[in-house]
Design an enzyme around this catalytic site. Structure first.
Site, PDB file in Angstrom:
ATOM      1  N   SER A  34      -7.198  -0.726  10.508  1.00 58.22           N
ATOM      2  CA  SER A  34      -7.875  -1.837   9.968  1.00 58.22           C
ATOM      3  C   SER A  34      -9.231  -2.006  10.381  1.00 58.22           C
ATOM      4  CB  SER A  34      -6.953  -3.059   9.985  1.00 58.22           C
ATOM      5  OG  SER A  34      -7.543  -4.223   9.876  1.00 58.22           O
ATOM      6  N   GLY A  62     -11.604 -17.320  13.239  1.00 53.37           N
ATOM      7  CA  GLY A  62     -11.530 -15.617  13.192  1.00 53.37           C
ATOM      8  C   GLY A  62     -12.110 -15.199  12.287  1.00 53.37           C
ATOM      9  N   ASP A  63     -12.667 -15.759  11.181  1.00 55.20           N
ATOM     10  CA  ASP A  63     -13.133 -15.051  10.191  1.00 55.20           C
ATOM     11  C   ASP A  63     -14.617 -14.666  10.546  1.00 55.20           C
ATOM     12  OD1 ASP A  63     -11.345 -14.999   8.146  1.00 55.20           O
ATOM     13  OD2 ASP A  63     -11.760 -17.043   7.164  1.00 55.20           O
ATOM     14  N   ILE A  77       0.734  -1.240   0.134  1.00 60.37           N
ATOM     15  CA  ILE A  77      -0.184  -0.020  -0.199  1.00 60.37           C
ATOM     16  C   ILE A  77       0.849   1.313   0.006  1.00 60.37           C
ATOM     17  CG2 ILE A  77      -1.878   1.304   1.181  1.00 60.37           C
ATOM     18  CD1 ILE A  77      -2.425  -1.364   2.549  1.00 60.37           C
ATOM     19  N   LYS A 100      -3.232  -2.902  15.926  1.00 59.68           N
ATOM     20  CA  LYS A 100      -3.960  -1.679  15.383  1.00 59.68           C
ATOM     21  C   LYS A 100      -4.942  -1.144  16.359  1.00 59.68           C
ATOM     22  CE  LYS A 100      -2.105  -2.255  11.421  1.00 59.68           C
ATOM     23  NZ  LYS A 100      -1.117  -1.462  11.128  1.00 59.68           N
ATOM     24  N   ASN A 113      -3.903 -13.867   2.332  1.00 60.05           N
ATOM     25  CA  ASN A 113      -5.102 -13.108   1.916  1.00 60.05           C
ATOM     26  C   ASN A 113      -5.599 -13.707   0.872  1.00 60.05           C
ATOM     27  OD1 ASN A 113      -3.373 -10.353   3.132  1.00 60.05           O
ATOM     28  ND2 ASN A 113      -5.482 -10.795   3.701  1.00 60.05           N
ATOM     29  N   SER A 118       9.830  -6.305   1.844  1.00 59.62           N
ATOM     30  CA  SER A 118       9.595  -5.688   0.629  1.00 59.62           C
ATOM     31  C   SER A 118      10.884  -5.597   0.042  1.00 59.62           C
ATOM     32  CB  SER A 118       8.985  -4.386   0.821  1.00 59.62           C
ATOM     33  OG  SER A 118       9.704  -3.618   1.646  1.00 59.62           O
ATOM     34  N   TYR A 171      -2.127  -9.220  15.617  1.00 62.18           N
ATOM     35  CA  TYR A 171      -1.907  -8.364  14.707  1.00 62.18           C
ATOM     36  C   TYR A 171      -3.065  -7.358  14.757  1.00 62.18           C
ATOM     37  CZ  TYR A 171      -2.991  -5.817  10.209  1.00 62.18           C
ATOM     38  OH  TYR A 171      -3.120  -4.788   9.487  1.00 62.18           O
TER      39      TYR A 171
HETATM   40  P1  NAD Z   1       3.276  -4.409   3.364  1.00 59.89           P
HETATM   41  O1  NAD Z   1       3.958  -5.483   4.572  1.00 59.89           O
HETATM   42  O2  NAD Z   1       3.516  -4.820   1.960  1.00 59.89           O
HETATM   43  O3  NAD Z   1       4.300  -3.132   3.787  1.00 59.89           O
HETATM   44  C1  NAD Z   1       4.646  -2.988   5.053  1.00 59.89           C
HETATM   45  C2  NAD Z   1       6.125  -2.322   5.005  1.00 59.89           C
HETATM   46  O4  NAD Z   1       6.629  -2.063   6.350  1.00 59.89           O
HETATM   47  C3  NAD Z   1       7.071  -3.310   4.245  1.00 59.89           C
HETATM   48  O5  NAD Z   1       7.882  -2.949   3.305  1.00 59.89           O
HETATM   49  C4  NAD Z   1       8.046  -3.825   5.628  1.00 59.89           C
HETATM   50  O6  NAD Z   1       9.468  -4.150   5.036  1.00 59.89           O
HETATM   51  C5  NAD Z   1       7.998  -2.439   6.446  1.00 59.89           C
HETATM   52  N1  NAD Z   1       8.219  -2.767   7.805  1.00 59.89           N
HETATM   53  C6  NAD Z   1       7.495  -3.716   8.506  1.00 59.89           C
HETATM   54  N2  NAD Z   1       8.136  -3.404   9.806  1.00 59.89           N
HETATM   55  C7  NAD Z   1       9.089  -2.334   9.841  1.00 59.89           C
HETATM   56  C8  NAD Z   1      10.061  -2.006  10.720  1.00 59.89           C
HETATM   57  N3  NAD Z   1      10.051  -2.311  11.928  1.00 59.89           N
HETATM   58  N4  NAD Z   1      10.809  -0.932  10.289  1.00 59.89           N
HETATM   59  C9  NAD Z   1      10.777  -0.367   9.182  1.00 59.89           C
HETATM   60  N5  NAD Z   1       9.865  -1.040   8.027  1.00 59.89           N
HETATM   61  C10 NAD Z   1       9.151  -1.915   8.499  1.00 59.89           C
HETATM   62  O7  NAD Z   1       1.861  -4.223   3.850  1.00 59.89           O
HETATM   63  P2  NAD Z   1       0.778  -3.597   3.353  1.00 59.89           P
HETATM   64  O8  NAD Z   1      -0.152  -4.519   2.763  1.00 59.89           O
HETATM   65  O9  NAD Z   1       1.217  -2.542   2.211  1.00 59.89           O
HETATM   66  O10 NAD Z   1       0.271  -2.874   4.640  1.00 59.89           O
HETATM   67  C11 NAD Z   1       0.743  -1.543   5.060  1.00 59.89           C
HETATM   68  C12 NAD Z   1      -0.230  -1.009   6.306  1.00 59.89           C
HETATM   69  O11 NAD Z   1      -1.497  -1.152   6.128  1.00 59.89           O
HETATM   70  C13 NAD Z   1       0.277  -1.998   7.266  1.00 59.89           C
HETATM   71  O12 NAD Z   1       0.118  -1.222   8.500  1.00 59.89           O
HETATM   72  C14 NAD Z   1      -0.851  -2.919   7.528  1.00 59.89           C
HETATM   73  O13 NAD Z   1      -1.026  -3.381   8.770  1.00 59.89           O
HETATM   74  C15 NAD Z   1      -2.163  -1.978   7.180  1.00 59.89           C
HETATM   75  N6  NAD Z   1      -3.214  -2.709   6.634  1.00 59.89           N
HETATM   76  C16 NAD Z   1      -3.026  -3.574   5.680  1.00 59.89           C
HETATM   77  C17 NAD Z   1      -4.272  -4.248   5.047  1.00 59.89           C
HETATM   78  C18 NAD Z   1      -3.765  -5.497   3.660  1.00 59.89           C
HETATM   79  O14 NAD Z   1      -4.852  -6.112   3.594  1.00 59.89           O
HETATM   80  N7  NAD Z   1      -2.813  -5.338   2.901  1.00 59.89           N
HETATM   81  C19 NAD Z   1      -5.500  -4.046   5.633  1.00 59.89           C
HETATM   82  C20 NAD Z   1      -5.523  -3.214   6.489  1.00 59.89           C
HETATM   83  C21 NAD Z   1      -4.437  -2.593   7.309  1.00 59.89           C
HETATM   84  C1  WQD Z   2     -10.993 -12.665   2.837  1.00 57.95           C
HETATM   85  C2  WQD Z   2     -12.027 -13.969   2.632  1.00 57.95           C
HETATM   86  C3  WQD Z   2     -11.508 -15.936   3.798  1.00 57.95           C
HETATM   87  C4  WQD Z   2      -7.960 -16.866   1.751  1.00 57.95           C
HETATM   88  C5  WQD Z   2      -7.539  -9.711   6.551  1.00 57.95           C
HETATM   89  C6  WQD Z   2      -7.225  -9.186   7.990  1.00 57.95           C
HETATM   90  C7  WQD Z   2      -7.638  -7.694   8.003  1.00 57.95           C
HETATM   91  C8  WQD Z   2      -6.902  -6.857   6.600  1.00 57.95           C
HETATM   92  C9  WQD Z   2      -7.195  -7.622   5.415  1.00 57.95           C
HETATM   93  C10 WQD Z   2      -4.689  -6.182   7.400  1.00 57.95           C
HETATM   94  C11 WQD Z   2     -12.267 -14.676   3.986  1.00 57.95           C
HETATM   95  C12 WQD Z   2     -11.606 -16.151   2.453  1.00 57.95           C
HETATM   96  C13 WQD Z   2      -8.766 -16.105   2.083  1.00 57.95           C
HETATM   97  C14 WQD Z   2      -7.878 -18.435   1.439  1.00 57.95           C
HETATM   98  C15 WQD Z   2     -10.356 -18.228   1.685  1.00 57.95           C
HETATM   99  N1  WQD Z   2      -5.427  -7.093   6.832  1.00 57.95           N
HETATM  100  N2  WQD Z   2     -10.194 -16.924   2.140  1.00 57.95           N
HETATM  101  N3  WQD Z   2      -8.944 -18.800   1.185  1.00 57.95           N
HETATM  102  O1  WQD Z   2      -9.499 -11.975   6.646  1.00 57.95           O
HETATM  103  O2  WQD Z   2     -10.941 -10.388   5.526  1.00 57.95           O
HETATM  104  O3  WQD Z   2      -8.857  -9.689   6.333  1.00 57.95           O
HETATM  105  O4  WQD Z   2      -6.781  -8.916   5.342  1.00 57.95           O
HETATM  106  O5  WQD Z   2      -5.004  -5.488   8.276  1.00 57.95           O
HETATM  107  O6  WQD Z   2      -7.200  -7.168   9.279  1.00 57.95           O
HETATM  108  O7  WQD Z   2      -7.685  -9.885   9.057  1.00 57.95           O
HETATM  109  O8  WQD Z   2      -8.963 -10.845   4.186  1.00 57.95           O
HETATM  110  O9  WQD Z   2      -8.143 -11.822   2.197  1.00 57.95           O
HETATM  111  O10 WQD Z   2      -7.513 -13.121   4.296  1.00 57.95           O
HETATM  112  O11 WQD Z   2      -9.861 -13.234   3.441  1.00 57.95           O
HETATM  113  O12 WQD Z   2     -11.120 -18.656   1.592  1.00 57.95           O
HETATM  114  O13 WQD Z   2      -6.728 -19.040   0.839  1.00 57.95           O
HETATM  115  O14 WQD Z   2     -11.229 -14.868   1.674  1.00 57.95           O
HETATM  116  O15 WQD Z   2     -11.878 -16.873   4.555  1.00 57.95           O
HETATM  117  O16 WQD Z   2     -13.602 -14.928   3.977  1.00 57.95           O
HETATM  118  P1  WQD Z   2      -9.833 -10.823   5.805  1.00 57.95           P
HETATM  119  P2  WQD Z   2      -8.561 -12.443   3.548  1.00 57.95           P
END
Ligand code: NAD
Ligand code: WQD
Length: 344
Positions: free
Chosen positions: A126, A299-300, A13, A155, A201, A37, A151
């Site tokens: 999140s 947890g889902d 992101i 948040k 995911n 990354s 995790y």
């Molecule tokens: P990502 O893992 O691709 O990016 C996170 C980055 O943070 C990585 O490049 C990693 O190397 C860096 N990082 C981790 N720990 C670190 C540290 N101690 N010092 C410096 N860098 C560090 O994840 P993302 O999907 O891009 O997520 C970005 C943010 O959004 C995160 O905080 C994540 O929790 C939050 N978020 C993600 C999702 C999702 O589904 N991707 C959903 C909700 C919230």
């Molecule tokens: C989506 C749906 C699974 C994988 C998580 C974190 C949330 C946020 C986003 C970071 C669900 C189903 C998944 C698979 C499946 N992340 N699934 N087979 O669980 O909604 O959210 O990611 O902050 O905090 O909890 O996302 O993509 O894991 O799952 O059937 O191999 O897909 O059961 O219904 P989720 P997800």
């Protein structure tokens, strides 16, 4: 040009947000330890925008190193804090590692920027902080619940710390953005999600299965109280999500905040089931995904989708891209990456 520190900016992101920031004339400084990354992201950002962000390889849970890095960019206007570990299952196995990484990084970042007078902060939260809500769509006023995973709890705790901190320092302005389910990739196909190891995911699991990296997608349960028995989520295009960060930054820049800590849902407001996602994938990729229904995953929750009015009203932001477009871009990125690993 306003300088913005983007922690975790080499990640999924963060990198898409860096592109939007550069395209909106912000100067981007990335702090990342590359634990999830690669430095190659900087080249990819440069290829798309023509600008290579400034980069500091730094582990933000190291207080001294964080102070040292911040000291070099004290003229920054704001911090967008993406850096965190994010694998839900992994966090259940290694809770201390997650609390240490996510909370130390968060605290060190806040303390350093505060000391230097950088008073604007955007946090990656999140939808997991809502737990399993009774009422949908979920508004920001819904009570948070203790998330199922460590995790998710990092948040919730970070938001509570921000609440305390902004109350005691009203000149510090923070925005917490609660993302729903980000998927998709930049339209160029040159940047996208690159999970380390086996994806947790849904979307990367689907594209890796279709690309032949995984054999089969396991669908976790079809006995939920939903239209087809599979859980419903609010999938949001990562580029729409990235644009919301620019809007949040503009709100901070224009001093439009009404409260020192503001919280916004970032979703589309539309719920899609796992089977909807698979059907959309089959349609846009013109393939048939290999999948099997299996038991529920711990947890889902059955259903989670956002109320989006507040972000529209206060940030002037609304997600624009639909599910097929999200999935098509994820698939194009996966194919381009698999076919051409070294050139993108
Ligand atoms: P990502 O893992 O691709 O990016 C996170 C980055 O943070 C990585 O490049 C990693 O190397 C860096 N990082 C981790 N720990 C670190 C540290 N101690 N010092 C410096 N860098 C560090 O994840 P993302 O999907 O891009 O997520 C970005 C943010 O959004 C995160 O905080 C994540 O929790 C939050 N978020 C993600 C999702 C999702 O589904 N991707 C959903 C909700 C919230
Ligand atoms: C989506 C749906 C699974 C994988 C998580 C974190 C949330 C946020 C986003 C970071 C669900 C189903 C998944 C698979 C499946 N992340 N699934 N087979 O669980 O909604 O959210 O990611 O902050 O905090 O909890 O996302 O993509 O894991 O799952 O059937 O191999 O897909 O059961 O219904 P989720 P997800």
């Amino acid at each position: 040009m306003k300088k913005i520190i983007v922690t975790g900016g080499c990640g999924y992101i963060g990198s898409h947000t860096a592109i939007e920031l550069i395209e909106n004339d912000f100067e981007v400084v990335i702090f990342d330890d590359l634990s999830n990354s690669s430095e190659k992201t900087l080249e990819r950002i440069e290829k798309i925008t023509g600008v290579r962000p400034i980069f500091e390889k730094i582990d933000l849970k190291d207080e001294r190193a964080t102070e040292f890095a911040f000291d070099r960019y004290k003229d920054a206007f704001a911090v967008i804090h993406f850096a965190a570990l994010k694998a839900v299952g992994d966090s259940i196995e290694k809770p201390l590692e997650y609390y240490q990484n996510n909370l130390y990084s968060f605290l060190n970042t806040l303390m350093c920027q505060h000391k230097l007078g950088i008073h604007k902060f955007i946090f990656s939260s999140s939808a997991t902080v809502y737990g399993n809500p009774d009422v949908l769509p979920i508004t920001e006023e819904n009570k948070t619940q203790r998330p199922f995973s460590p995790y998710g709890n990092t948040k919730k705790i970070a938001e509570e710390i921000l609440d305390d901190f902004t109350k005691s320092n009203p000149n510090f302005a923070a925005i917490s953005l609660r993302y729903f389910n980000p998927i998709g990739a930049h339209e160029s196909g040159n940047i996208g999600e690159l999970p380390n190891g086996t994806p947790n995911n849904l979307m990367p699991y689907i594209t890796q299965t279709a690309a032949g990296v995984r054999k089969k997608l396991m669908v976790f349960g079809n006995d939920y109280p939903t239209k087809d028995g599979t859980p419903i989520r609010d999938y949001i295009h990562v580029v729409d999500l990235a644009k919301a960060h620019v809007k949040a930054l503009e709100r901070l820049l224009n001093q439009d905040q009404e409260q020192p800590l503001e919280i916004y849902n970032l979703g589309t407001g539309n719920g899609f089931s796992v089977l909807d996602v698979i059907q959309s994938f089959d349609r846009v990729s013109n393939t048939k995904l290999n999948y099997e229904i299996t038991g529920r995953r711990d947890g889902d929750v059955p259903k989670l989708y956002a109320a989006t009015n507040l972000a529209l009203e206060k940030l002037g932001w609304k997600a624009e891209k639909g599910l097929d477009e999200m999935i098509d871009s994820s698939w194009r990125w996966e194919q381009k990456y698999r076919n051409n690993k070294n050139d993108i």
